[in-house]
Design a protein around this motif. Sequence first.
Motif, PDB file in Angstrom:
ATOM      1  N   VAL A  54      44.538  36.357  32.876  1.00 10.37           N
ATOM      2  CA  VAL A  54      44.682  37.800  33.083  1.00 10.37           C
ATOM      3  C   VAL A  54      43.391  38.528  32.729  1.00 10.37           C
ATOM      4  N   VAL A  55      42.747  38.120  31.631  1.00 16.73           N
ATOM      5  CA  VAL A  55      41.503  38.777  31.221  1.00 16.73           C
ATOM      6  C   VAL A  55      40.438  38.710  32.317  1.00 16.73           C
ATOM      7  N   PRO A  56      40.085  37.526  32.835  1.00 13.25           N
ATOM      8  CA  PRO A  56      39.045  37.507  33.879  1.00 13.25           C
ATOM      9  C   PRO A  56      39.474  38.198  35.165  1.00 13.25           C
ATOM     10  N   TYR A  57      40.777  38.135  35.483  1.00 14.59           N
ATOM     11  CA  TYR A  57      41.194  38.806  36.719  1.00 14.59           C
ATOM     12  C   TYR A  57      41.082  40.318  36.583  1.00 14.59           C
ATOM     13  N   GLU A  58      41.493  40.874  35.450  1.00 16.84           N
ATOM     14  CA  GLU A  58      41.343  42.315  35.266  1.00 16.84           C
ATOM     15  C   GLU A  58      39.866  42.694  35.241  1.00 16.84           C
ATOM     16  N   TRP A  59      39.030  41.822  34.696  1.00 14.19           N
ATOM     17  CA  TRP A  59      37.601  42.109  34.606  1.00 14.19           C
ATOM     18  C   TRP A  59      36.963  42.230  35.989  1.00 14.19           C
ATOM     19  N   VAL A  60      37.335  41.336  36.907  1.00 14.71           N
ATOM     20  CA  VAL A  60      36.685  41.333  38.226  1.00 14.71           C
ATOM     21  C   VAL A  60      37.437  42.165  39.263  1.00 14.71           C
ATOM     22  N   ALA A  61      38.759  42.284  39.124  1.00 18.67           N
ATOM     23  CA  ALA A  61      39.549  42.977  40.149  1.00 18.67           C
ATOM     24  C   ALA A  61      39.948  44.384  39.756  1.00 18.67           C
ATOM     25  N   GLY A  62      39.896  44.692  38.471  1.00 12.72           N
ATOM     26  CA  GLY A  62      40.278  46.028  38.026  1.00 12.72           C
ATOM     27  C   GLY A  62      41.675  46.057  37.437  1.00 12.72           C
ATOM     28  N   THR A  63      41.921  47.093  36.661  1.00 22.39           N
ATOM     29  CA  THR A  63      43.187  47.206  35.937  1.00 22.39           C
ATOM     30  C   THR A  63      44.375  47.370  36.877  1.00 22.39           C
ATOM     31  N   ARG A  64      44.217  48.168  37.897  1.00 23.54           N
ATOM     32  CA  ARG A  64      45.332  48.429  38.811  1.00 23.54           C
ATOM     33  C   ARG A  64      45.792  47.150  39.496  1.00 23.54           C
ATOM     34  N   HIS A  65      44.862  46.385  40.025  1.00 24.51           N
ATOM     35  CA  HIS A  65      45.230  45.139  40.697  1.00 24.51           C
ATOM     36  C   HIS A  65      45.798  44.127  39.707  1.00 24.51           C
ATOM     37  N   ALA A  66      45.241  44.084  38.512  1.00 22.80           N
ATOM     38  CA  ALA A  66      45.751  43.151  37.503  1.00 22.80           C
ATOM     39  C   ALA A  66      47.192  43.485  37.143  1.00 22.80           C
ATOM     40  N   ALA A  67      47.486  44.767  36.970  1.00 24.35           N
ATOM     41  CA  ALA A  67      48.849  45.178  36.631  1.00 24.35           C
ATOM     42  C   ALA A  67      49.814  44.844  37.771  1.00 24.35           C
ATOM     43  N   ILE A  68      49.384  45.082  39.005  1.00 26.65           N
ATOM     44  CA  ILE A  68      50.247  44.792  40.157  1.00 26.65           C
ATOM     45  C   ILE A  68      50.542  43.301  40.254  1.00 26.65           C
ATOM     46  N   ILE A  69      49.489  42.490  40.207  1.00 25.61           N
ATOM     47  CA  ILE A  69      49.670  41.046  40.330  1.00 25.61           C
ATOM     48  C   ILE A  69      50.541  40.520  39.204  1.00 25.61           C
TER      49      ILE A  69
END
Length: 220
Positions: free
Chosen positions: A103-118
């Motif tokens: 989750v940490v690297p995904y939020e870092w590269v994709a952004g908070t909104r996309h991380a929360a959705i995924i």
Amino acid sequence: MVKRRSVIEHRFNGVEPVSRASALAGVVRRLPFTSGLLLAMLAAAILTGALTHDLTRSTTLAHLGYGLPALKRGEFDTLLTSVVVALSPRMLAIIACYVAFFVVPYEWVAGTRHAAIIFLVTQAGGYLLTSLAAWPLGTLQFGWGTYLASTRDVGASAGAFGCAGALLWYLPSGWRRPAVLVLAGYLVILLLFNHRIWDVEHAIAAPLGYALGARLGKRR
């Protein structure tokens, strides 16, 4: 000598601790979703006692866990209450590692909104699809089907593996296929050898995150 003394004075004047605190604050601002999730997990572990004790035999799982029993009773609130709960210190550490690795690297590269959705979609999708699959299996009256139909689960690991699937789209194209095979092999091996309900959830959440991550990546 003068240079060394200036370094020592610099440290004792508190500049270095302040810079570290500023760096940590910057990371938290960059990763608000993951930071909030980890803090909520820690708070839930303290409140339930999972920080120091195994809660497998307690009533925590019956009240907060999700699964087919919760689905039959219409306890959809367990989709939220179960996310931050862990049943033991060991499980808390394992789930925290999954969150940190995926989750940490995904939020870092994709952004908070996309991380929360995924995370939220794959967490809920892993729960619901596993429960729906367990429904007919439970009627067959055999060991694993009965286990899946009667078991509740807690934890954020399904959403973490959903982010792992979405994270694959941010790898270099030459690395993506080997990474897909490694992740798929890992999930299949765990499913074949452990047969636990969360292994089914992970095996569903990861490809769901991969598919959803492709769509979000194209929009981005």
